[in-house]
Design a protein around this motif. Structure first.
Motif, PDB file in Angstrom:
ATOM      1  N   ASN A 103       0.824  -1.205   0.000  1.00 20.75           N
ATOM      2  CA  ASN A 103       0.000   0.000   0.000  1.00 20.75           C
ATOM      3  C   ASN A 103       0.867   1.267   0.000  1.00 20.75           C
ATOM      4  OD1 ASN A 103      -2.373   1.615   0.241  1.00 20.75           O
ATOM      5  ND2 ASN A 103      -2.046   1.715   2.466  1.00 20.75           N
ATOM      6  N   VAL A 104       1.507   1.537  -1.124  1.00 21.68           N
ATOM      7  CA  VAL A 104       2.302   2.755  -1.297  1.00 21.68           C
ATOM      8  C   VAL A 104       1.390   3.797  -1.937  1.00 21.68           C
ATOM      9  CG1 VAL A 104       4.361   3.787  -2.315  1.00 21.68           C
ATOM     10  CG2 VAL A 104       4.391   1.384  -1.575  1.00 21.68           C
ATOM     11  N   THR A 105       0.928   4.760  -1.154  1.00 20.70           N
ATOM     12  CA  THR A 105      -0.101   5.688  -1.639  1.00 20.70           C
ATOM     13  C   THR A 105       0.467   6.923  -2.316  1.00 20.70           C
ATOM     14  OG1 THR A 105      -0.228   6.950   0.424  1.00 20.70           O
ATOM     15  CG2 THR A 105      -1.586   4.958   0.266  1.00 20.70           C
ATOM     16  N   GLY A 106       1.726   7.254  -2.046  1.00 15.98           N
ATOM     17  CA  GLY A 106       2.322   8.445  -2.635  1.00 15.98           C
ATOM     18  C   GLY A 106       1.774   9.749  -2.089  1.00 15.98           C
ATOM     19  N   ARG A 107       1.141   9.723  -0.937  1.00 14.26           N
ATOM     20  CA  ARG A 107       0.558  10.951  -0.380  1.00 14.26           C
ATOM     21  C   ARG A 107       0.943  11.088   1.091  1.00 14.26           C
ATOM     22  NH1 ARG A 107      -5.779   8.824  -0.794  1.00 14.26           N
ATOM     23  NH2 ARG A 107      -5.666   7.375   0.989  1.00 14.26           N
ATOM     24  N   ASP A 108       1.085  12.325   1.509  1.00 11.30           N
ATOM     25  CA  ASP A 108       1.395  12.633   2.903  1.00 11.30           C
ATOM     26  C   ASP A 108       0.108  12.841   3.686  1.00 11.30           C
ATOM     27  OD1 ASP A 108       4.171  12.600   3.074  1.00 11.30           O
ATOM     28  OD2 ASP A 108       4.395  14.714   2.544  1.00 11.30           O
ATOM     29  N   ALA A 109       0.012  12.243   4.862  1.00  9.44           N
ATOM     30  CA  ALA A 109      -0.991  12.693   5.818  1.00  9.44           C
ATOM     31  C   ALA A 109      -0.700  14.161   6.119  1.00  9.44           C
ATOM     32  CB  ALA A 109      -0.921  11.863   7.094  1.00  9.44           C
ATOM     33  N   PRO A 110      -1.732  14.995   6.342  1.00  5.69           N
ATOM     34  CA  PRO A 110      -1.475  16.413   6.625  1.00  5.69           C
ATOM     35  C   PRO A 110      -0.463  16.643   7.737  1.00  5.69           C
ATOM     36  CG  PRO A 110      -3.792  16.097   6.176  1.00  5.69           C
ATOM     37  CD  PRO A 110      -3.171  14.724   6.193  1.00  5.69           C
ATOM     38  N   LEU A 111      -0.469  15.803   8.771  1.00  2.00           N
ATOM     39  CA  LEU A 111       0.500  16.008   9.857  1.00  2.00           C
ATOM     40  C   LEU A 111       1.918  15.800   9.349  1.00  2.00           C
ATOM     41  CD1 LEU A 111       1.996  13.347  11.420  1.00  2.00           C
ATOM     42  CD2 LEU A 111      -0.381  12.789  11.825  1.00  2.00           C
ATOM     43  N   VAL A 112       2.109  14.851   8.425  1.00  2.00           N
ATOM     44  CA  VAL A 112       3.434  14.616   7.854  1.00  2.00           C
ATOM     45  C   VAL A 112       3.839  15.793   6.970  1.00  2.00           C
ATOM     46  CG1 VAL A 112       4.796  13.105   6.359  1.00  2.00           C
ATOM     47  CG2 VAL A 112       3.178  12.108   7.991  1.00  2.00           C
ATOM     48  N   ALA A 113       2.891  16.291   6.186  1.00  2.00           N
ATOM     49  CA  ALA A 113       3.179  17.447   5.342  1.00  2.00           C
ATOM     50  C   ALA A 113       3.612  18.642   6.188  1.00  2.00           C
ATOM     51  CB  ALA A 113       1.954  17.794   4.506  1.00  2.00           C
ATOM     52  N   ARG A 114       2.952  18.841   7.316  1.00  2.00           N
ATOM     53  CA  ARG A 114       3.318  19.958   8.203  1.00  2.00           C
ATOM     54  C   ARG A 114       4.734  19.773   8.752  1.00  2.00           C
ATOM     55  NH1 ARG A 114      -0.863  23.222  10.458  1.00  2.00           N
ATOM     56  NH2 ARG A 114      -2.918  22.767   9.588  1.00  2.00           N
ATOM     57  N   LEU A 115       5.072  18.564   9.119  1.00  2.00           N
ATOM     58  CA  LEU A 115       6.431  18.301   9.612  1.00  2.00           C
ATOM     59  C   LEU A 115       7.453  18.504   8.505  1.00  2.00           C
ATOM     60  CD1 LEU A 115       5.824  15.083  11.772  1.00  2.00           C
ATOM     61  CD2 LEU A 115       6.128  17.431  12.583  1.00  2.00           C
ATOM     62  N   ARG A 116       7.136  18.009   7.327  1.00  2.00           N
ATOM     63  CA  ARG A 116       8.069  18.115   6.209  1.00  2.00           C
ATOM     64  C   ARG A 116       8.346  19.585   5.850  1.00  2.00           C
ATOM     65  NH1 ARG A 116       8.995  13.638   3.081  1.00  2.00           N
ATOM     66  NH2 ARG A 116       6.902  12.739   3.291  1.00  2.00           N
ATOM     67  N   GLU A 117       7.297  20.415   5.911  1.00  2.00           N
ATOM     68  CA  GLU A 117       7.462  21.840   5.616  1.00  2.00           C
ATOM     69  C   GLU A 117       8.450  22.505   6.566  1.00  2.00           C
ATOM     70  OE1 GLU A 117       3.551  23.341   5.982  1.00  2.00           O
ATOM     71  OE2 GLU A 117       2.843  22.515   4.068  1.00  2.00           O
ATOM     72  N   ARG A 118       8.595  21.946   7.747  1.00  9.34           N
ATOM     73  CA  ARG A 118       9.489  22.522   8.758  1.00  9.34           C
ATOM     74  C   ARG A 118      10.862  21.858   8.764  1.00  9.34           C
ATOM     75  NH1 ARG A 118       4.396  23.149   9.672  1.00  9.34           N
ATOM     76  NH2 ARG A 118       3.576  24.905  10.879  1.00  9.34           N
ATOM     77  N   LEU A 331     -13.079   2.318   8.769  1.00  9.31           N
ATOM     78  CA  LEU A 331     -12.066   1.540   8.067  1.00  9.31           C
ATOM     79  C   LEU A 331     -12.510   1.223   6.642  1.00  9.31           C
ATOM     80  CD1 LEU A 331      -9.343   0.151   8.071  1.00  9.31           C
ATOM     81  CD2 LEU A 331     -10.430  -1.885   9.052  1.00  9.31           C
ATOM     82  N   THR A 332     -13.775   0.884   6.478  1.00  9.34           N
ATOM     83  CA  THR A 332     -14.278   0.610   5.132  1.00  9.34           C
ATOM     84  C   THR A 332     -14.146   1.845   4.244  1.00  9.34           C
ATOM     85  OG1 THR A 332     -15.774  -1.151   5.840  1.00  9.34           O
ATOM     86  CG2 THR A 332     -16.337   0.010   3.805  1.00  9.34           C
ATOM     87  N   ALA A 333     -14.474   3.017   4.778  1.00  7.21           N
ATOM     88  CA  ALA A 333     -14.349   4.251   3.989  1.00  7.21           C
ATOM     89  C   ALA A 333     -12.893   4.516   3.620  1.00  7.21           C
ATOM     90  CB  ALA A 333     -14.930   5.421   4.773  1.00  7.21           C
ATOM     91  N   TYR A 334     -11.972   4.286   4.549  1.00  3.18           N
ATOM     92  CA  TYR A 334     -10.552   4.488   4.265  1.00  3.18           C
ATOM     93  C   TYR A 334     -10.085   3.542   3.164  1.00  3.18           C
ATOM     94  CZ  TYR A 334      -5.499   4.251   4.734  1.00  3.18           C
ATOM     95  OH  TYR A 334      -4.152   4.246   4.454  1.00  3.18           O
ATOM     96  N   LEU A 335     -10.389   2.277   3.306  1.00  6.48           N
ATOM     97  CA  LEU A 335      -9.945   1.285   2.328  1.00  6.48           C
ATOM     98  C   LEU A 335     -10.556   1.554   0.954  1.00  6.48           C
ATOM     99  CD1 LEU A 335     -10.170  -1.928   4.542  1.00  6.48           C
ATOM    100  CD2 LEU A 335      -8.082  -0.716   3.866  1.00  6.48           C
ATOM    101  N   ALA A 336     -11.821   1.950   0.935  1.00  5.61           N
ATOM    102  CA  ALA A 336     -12.489   2.222  -0.338  1.00  5.61           C
ATOM    103  C   ALA A 336     -11.850   3.389  -1.077  1.00  5.61           C
ATOM    104  CB  ALA A 336     -13.970   2.502  -0.096  1.00  5.61           C
ATOM    105  N   GLY A 337     -11.236   4.311  -0.347  1.00  6.01           N
ATOM    106  CA  GLY A 337     -10.639   5.491  -0.945  1.00  6.01           C
ATOM    107  C   GLY A 337      -9.167   5.369  -1.257  1.00  6.01           C
ATOM    108  N   LEU A 338      -8.560   4.216  -1.030  1.00  5.94           N
ATOM    109  CA  LEU A 338      -7.134   4.059  -1.293  1.00  5.94           C
ATOM    110  C   LEU A 338      -6.843   4.097  -2.785  1.00  5.94           C
ATOM    111  CD1 LEU A 338      -5.984   1.250   1.184  1.00  5.94           C
ATOM    112  CD2 LEU A 338      -5.315   3.667   1.225  1.00  5.94           C
ATOM    113  N   GLY A 340      -4.689   2.988  -6.195  1.00  4.69           N
ATOM    114  CA  GLY A 340      -4.155   1.696  -6.597  1.00  4.69           C
ATOM    115  C   GLY A 340      -5.189   0.593  -6.522  1.00  4.69           C
ATOM    116  N   ASN A 341      -4.704  -0.622  -6.364  1.00  6.44           N
ATOM    117  CA  ASN A 341      -5.579  -1.796  -6.360  1.00  6.44           C
ATOM    118  C   ASN A 341      -5.292  -2.696  -5.166  1.00  6.44           C
ATOM    119  OD1 ASN A 341      -6.993  -1.478  -9.048  1.00  6.44           O
ATOM    120  ND2 ASN A 341      -4.847  -1.438  -9.721  1.00  6.44           N
ATOM    121  N   PRO A 342      -5.535  -2.215  -3.957  1.00  7.22           N
ATOM    122  CA  PRO A 342      -5.325  -3.071  -2.785  1.00  7.22           C
ATOM    123  C   PRO A 342      -6.295  -4.251  -2.809  1.00  7.22           C
ATOM    124  CG  PRO A 342      -6.547  -1.110  -2.170  1.00  7.22           C
ATOM    125  CD  PRO A 342      -6.115  -0.904  -3.590  1.00  7.22           C
TER     126      PRO A 342
END
Length: 498
Positions: A103-118, A331-338, A340-342
């Motif tokens: 499951n390599v999504t290529g996207r940052d969780a917003p908290l990760v994006a905030r850390l990366r910006e700093r 969890l179903t909503a999260y998985l449905a929105g991933l 790629g093809n998990p």
């Protein structure tokens, strides 16, 4: 199993774009990252094999190079991210399940994006309890089918606790400057306590949960796991803020601030703190450590107030129903929105996957909670349970205790010392220790700070406050840290008693 194809330092040394500092210059981000990578190789891949890191970021040294040109207190800091939090780096977000191993999504969780910006360097991903410990009531903390078992660095035959087990163990063993964990009920604070580090569960809604594998939108929150309270405050400051994709954070910008402002001189003098004596348990050794912490606070000027509290079992009954019902939908909503093809797109798919892969996924415990959650359909019962559990933990729980006793904060031991890792007889924690479920269900801030040890095993002090009182909780923790007289154990990386 580690999801990188390294002989770590040797492989990175062969990459011209990712130079390694053989004799690490710790004054630079690249030197610090190189040192952490060597530490991971020495104690996680080899030696005691702590099993705290599930994936190394192959871009870590490149990020460190970039951070050398950035300013700010977080620039170049090496941080590990729990493996249920997505990052845009070339690493999967597995939640410990073989169903998400690619499951390599290529996207940052917003908290990760905030850390990366700093300028934070994403060093890698930490191991965790599979599906954040929600799959079964018989789950083994720190184990999953992808990364195996995480071990407590203070005694490698003992449990690291909670679903953020790898985050706690990694910081205790010196594998990164800090880590990010997640909590639904105890999964930051318990591993912080038994691994002898600081763990902060903020007010639910202060930090975004977008692109984090969910359990419950009512109780889930990420939070920092660090060596000091100040470091936790620094990371909280960076991660806090509203996110339009997470309705719980609608008020976050109103409460996001510099949580480090004034923290170095924060005082406990005159602060009235409620002591949850009944939630300290009955073990004489834990009580002695707790009493020493209270004595340190009293010497620092705290007014200690005994606050009697008895659990209402309806709180746990209703919390369970809330978590199970929300698990199915969230969890179903999260998985449905991933992307790629998990192989899984719903909770039902996960149950079927585990059944088909029972030899690896279900060897040590089942998926009873998943199966129960998937059958829940009564929304009215769920809404009633949510209203009642929130009342018992919040308005008639923490809020009432603070007001009735005219105190600002509540304290108790976080957890007893770590128990043995045992898949057969299922050793468990000391009973009756801790009050963290109050803060977890209410969604209020909860900090665990090391306060001493029992037979060489760390024990943490819980500090809890009202909703959005995150700064007060953090500042009290920092002030206690300075007042603390107890010796704090250092990880031995050996079996208990050796």
């Amino acid at each position: 199993m580690r999801y990188h194809v390294l002989p770590l330092i040797a492989a990175l040394a062969g990459c011209a774009s990712l130079p390694v500092v053989p004799q690490a210059d710790l004054s630079t981000p690249t030197g610090q990252v190189s040192a952490y990578l060597q530490r991971i190789e020495a104690v996680d891949d080899a030696g005691p094999r702590i099993g705290a890191v599930i994936a190394i970021n192959p871009d870590a040294l490149k990020q460190a190079q970039i951070a050398q040109g950035m300013a700010g207190p977080l620039a170049g800091k090496a941080v590990l991210i729990k493996d249920n939090i997505e990052t845009a780096d070339p690493m999967p977000t597995t939640a410990g399940s073989l169903a998400l191993k690619d499951n390599v999504t290529g996207r940052d969780a917003p908290l990760v994006a905030r850390l990366r910006e700093r300028g934070v360097v994403i060093l890698g991903k930490t191991n965790l309890s599979e599906w954040a410990n929600i799959r079964s009531p018989n789950s083994q903390s720190g184990w999953n089918a992808v990364g195996g078992q995480t071990r407590n660095p203070h005694a490698i035959d003992r449990n690291p606790c909670g679903s953020s087990s790898g985050s706690g163990a990694a910081i205790a063993a010196g594998m990164a400057w800090a880590a990010i964990g997640t909590e639904t009920d105890g999964s930051i604070t318990c591993p912080a306590s038994v691994n002898g580090i600081v763990g902060f569960k903020p007010t639910v809604g202060l930090i975004s949960r977008t692109h984090i594998v969910p359990i419950s939108h009512s109780q889930d929150t990420p939070g920092p796991m660090t060596a000091t309270v100040r470091d936790a405050a620094l990371l909280t400051t960076a991660m806090a803020g509203s996110d339009p994709l997470d309705p719980a954070t609608a008020r976050a910008d109103l409460h996001a601030e510099d949580f480090t402002a004034g923290i170095d001189t924060a005082s406990l003098a005159g602060v009235r703190i409620g002591v949850l004596r009944k939630q300290a348990g009955t073990d004489a050794r834990v009580l002695a450590v707790f009493d020493a912490a209270l004595a340190d606070m009293k010497a620092a000027g705290v007014v200690l107030v005994e606050v009697p509290f008895d659990w209402d079992n309806a709180l746990f009954r209703d919390e369970g129903l809330v978590l199970y019902y929300e698990l199915k939908h969230d969890l179903t909503a999260y998985l449905a929105g991933l992307p790629g093809n998990p192989p899984v797109r719903s909770l039902a798919d996960v149950i079927a996957f585990n059944t088909a892969n029972a030899a690896t996924e279900l060897r040590w415990f089942g998926q009873e909670t998943f199966e129960r959650a998937d059958k829940l359909t009564d929304r009215a019962a769920y809404e009633k349970a949510r209203e009642n559990s929130l009342r018992l933990a919040g308005r008639d729980g923490i809020d009432k205790l603070l007001a009735a006793h005219n105190v600002t904060l509540l304290v108790a031991p976080t957890e007893g010392p770590a128990w043995p890792i045992d898949y057969v007889t299922r050793a468990s924690a000391l009973p009756g220790v801790g009050a963290g479920s109050l803060a977890a269900v209410a969604g209020y801030p909860h900090l665990s700070v090391p306060m001493g040890a029992v037979e060489g095993m760390p024990v943490g002090l819980s500090i809890m406050g009202a909703q959005w009182q995150d700064k007060a909780v953090l500042h009290a923790g920092a002030a206690y840290e300075r007042a603390r007289t107890a010796a704090i154990p250092v990880a031995t990386l050996k079996r208990w008693g050796e």
